[in-house]
Design a protein around this motif. Sequence first.
Motif, mmCIF file in Angstrom:
data_model
loop_
_atom_site.group_PDB
_atom_site.id
_atom_site.type_symbol
_atom_site.label_atom_id
_atom_site.label_comp_id
_atom_site.label_asym_id
_atom_site.label_seq_id
_atom_site.Cartn_x
_atom_site.Cartn_y
_atom_site.Cartn_z
ATOM 1 N N ALA A 45 0.862 -1.173 0.000
ATOM 2 C CA ALA A 45 0.000 0.000 0.000
ATOM 3 C C ALA A 45 0.903 1.229 0.000
ATOM 4 C CB ALA A 45 -0.908 0.011 1.221
ATOM 5 N N ASP A 46 0.582 2.163 -0.873
ATOM 6 C CA ASP A 46 1.374 3.379 -0.982
ATOM 7 C C ASP A 46 0.515 4.478 -1.583
ATOM 8 O OD1 ASP A 46 1.218 2.757 -3.708
ATOM 9 O OD2 ASP A 46 3.205 1.869 -3.751
ATOM 10 N N GLU A 47 1.147 5.503 -2.134
ATOM 11 C CA GLU A 47 0.387 6.618 -2.698
ATOM 12 C C GLU A 47 -0.505 6.187 -3.861
ATOM 13 O OE1 GLU A 47 4.301 6.431 -4.850
ATOM 14 O OE2 GLU A 47 3.737 6.395 -2.755
ATOM 15 N N ASN A 48 -0.252 5.010 -4.413
ATOM 16 C CA ASN A 48 -1.062 4.503 -5.519
ATOM 17 C C ASN A 48 -2.163 3.552 -5.067
ATOM 18 O OD1 ASN A 48 0.445 5.884 -7.555
ATOM 19 N ND2 ASN A 48 2.069 4.394 -7.230
ATOM 20 N N GLY A 49 -2.352 3.377 -3.773
ATOM 21 C CA GLY A 49 -3.439 2.549 -3.278
ATOM 22 C C GLY A 49 -2.995 1.226 -2.680
ATOM 23 N N PHE A 50 -3.958 0.382 -2.428
ATOM 24 C CA PHE A 50 -3.759 -0.939 -1.833
ATOM 25 C C PHE A 50 -3.689 -1.964 -2.953
ATOM 26 C CE2 PHE A 50 -5.681 -4.812 0.098
ATOM 27 C CZ PHE A 50 -4.667 -5.063 1.025
ATOM 28 N N HIS A 51 -2.667 -2.829 -2.941
ATOM 29 C CA HIS A 51 -2.435 -3.796 -4.014
ATOM 30 C C HIS A 51 -2.275 -5.204 -3.441
ATOM 31 C CE1 HIS A 51 -1.754 -0.286 -6.522
ATOM 32 N NE2 HIS A 51 -0.955 0.158 -5.573
ATOM 33 N N PRO A 52 -3.378 -5.930 -3.287
ATOM 34 C CA PRO A 52 -3.285 -7.305 -2.789
ATOM 35 C C PRO A 52 -2.960 -8.273 -3.925
ATOM 36 C CG PRO A 52 -5.569 -6.727 -3.122
ATOM 37 C CD PRO A 52 -4.764 -5.500 -3.457
ATOM 38 N N GLN A 53 -2.284 -9.367 -3.579
ATOM 39 C CA GLN A 53 -2.001 -10.429 -4.537
ATOM 40 C C GLN A 53 -2.203 -11.772 -3.856
ATOM 41 O OE1 GLN A 53 2.063 -9.627 -5.704
ATOM 42 N NE2 GLN A 53 1.388 -8.467 -7.480
ATOM 43 N N GLY A 54 -2.772 -12.700 -4.594
ATOM 44 C CA GLY A 54 -2.975 -14.046 -4.087
ATOM 45 C C GLY A 54 -3.770 -14.854 -5.101
ATOM 46 N N VAL A 55 -3.456 -16.128 -5.215
ATOM 47 C CA VAL A 55 -4.146 -16.951 -6.209
ATOM 48 C C VAL A 55 -5.619 -17.133 -5.869
ATOM 49 C CG1 VAL A 55 -2.056 -18.166 -6.919
ATOM 50 C CG2 VAL A 55 -3.447 -19.113 -5.098
ATOM 51 N N HIS A 56 -5.999 -16.890 -4.633
ATOM 52 C CA HIS A 56 -7.398 -17.035 -4.209
ATOM 53 C C HIS A 56 -8.254 -15.824 -4.579
ATOM 54 C CE1 HIS A 56 -5.521 -14.631 -1.146
ATOM 55 N NE2 HIS A 56 -6.715 -14.291 -0.684
ATOM 56 N N LEU A 57 -7.636 -14.724 -4.971
ATOM 57 C CA LEU A 57 -8.391 -13.515 -5.300
ATOM 58 C C LEU A 57 -9.005 -13.622 -6.693
ATOM 59 C CD1 LEU A 57 -5.902 -10.838 -3.931
ATOM 60 C CD2 LEU A 57 -7.985 -11.701 -2.853
ATOM 61 N N PRO A 58 -10.191 -13.104 -6.874
ATOM 62 C CA PRO A 58 -10.805 -13.161 -8.204
ATOM 63 C C PRO A 58 -10.036 -12.282 -9.189
ATOM 64 C CG PRO A 58 -12.131 -11.823 -6.713
ATOM 65 C CD PRO A 58 -11.032 -12.427 -5.890
ATOM 66 N N THR A 59 -10.057 -12.682 -10.445
ATOM 67 C CA THR A 59 -9.405 -11.903 -11.498
ATOM 68 C C THR A 59 -10.453 -11.514 -12.538
ATOM 69 O OG1 THR A 59 -8.828 -13.911 -12.691
ATOM 70 C CG2 THR A 59 -7.165 -13.032 -11.210
ATOM 71 N N PRO A 60 -10.270 -10.361 -13.138
ATOM 72 C CA PRO A 60 -11.241 -9.941 -14.150
ATOM 73 C C PRO A 60 -11.089 -10.779 -15.412
ATOM 74 C CG PRO A 60 -9.436 -8.384 -14.051
ATOM 75 C CD PRO A 60 -9.217 -9.368 -12.936
ATOM 76 N N PRO A 61 -12.137 -10.857 -16.211
ATOM 77 C CA PRO A 61 -12.025 -11.589 -17.477
ATOM 78 C C PRO A 61 -11.092 -10.829 -18.427
ATOM 79 C CG PRO A 61 -14.125 -10.450 -17.351
ATOM 80 C CD PRO A 61 -13.458 -10.285 -16.021
ATOM 81 N N PRO A 62 -10.531 -11.505 -19.419
ATOM 82 C CA PRO A 62 -9.655 -10.822 -20.365
ATOM 83 C C PRO A 62 -10.441 -9.781 -21.174
ATOM 84 C CG PRO A 62 -10.069 -13.072 -21.086
ATOM 85 C CD PRO A 62 -10.679 -12.922 -19.725
ATOM 86 N N ILE A 63 -9.732 -8.753 -21.627
ATOM 87 C CA ILE A 63 -10.354 -7.716 -22.453
ATOM 88 C C ILE A 63 -10.654 -8.320 -23.822
ATOM 89 C CG2 ILE A 63 -10.028 -5.450 -23.524
ATOM 90 C CD1 ILE A 63 -8.109 -4.802 -21.205
#
Length: 124
Positions: free
Chosen positions: A84-102
């Motif tokens: 987390a920094d001036e650009n926001g909160f950035h979580p990572q983990g294989v359990h997190l949902p991912t958006p569909p491809p563009i």
Amino acid sequence: MFKVVICLVALVVAVVLAAPAADDASANILTHESRLEPDGAYSYKYSTSNGIQAEESGIGGQSVQGSASWVGDDGVPIVLTYTADENGFHPQGVHLPTPPPIPEYILRALRYIEAKQAERAGGK
């Protein structure tokens, strides 16, 4: 940035609450370390007997990096890392949902727009 620290504390609490309930009643703290410096730098880490582990370090109000891990209700280990920094909160983990491809047609449209903008900029 104080809000970031508050959000991260809430995240750690959520991680602890999301751990399997079966062992929680008899869980013990196995390790715990924490450090707070006069300049606002800090770090902490802990682990419990029911498999929860967390650590975080940062400079108060500026930046944070950390991780947490636990075993999910389905028995699958979960590992979350974050910054987390001036650009926001950035979580990572294989359990997190991912958006569909563009979709390809959107990508083509974006390339077209970029090309037209480059033509206009080059023509001036």
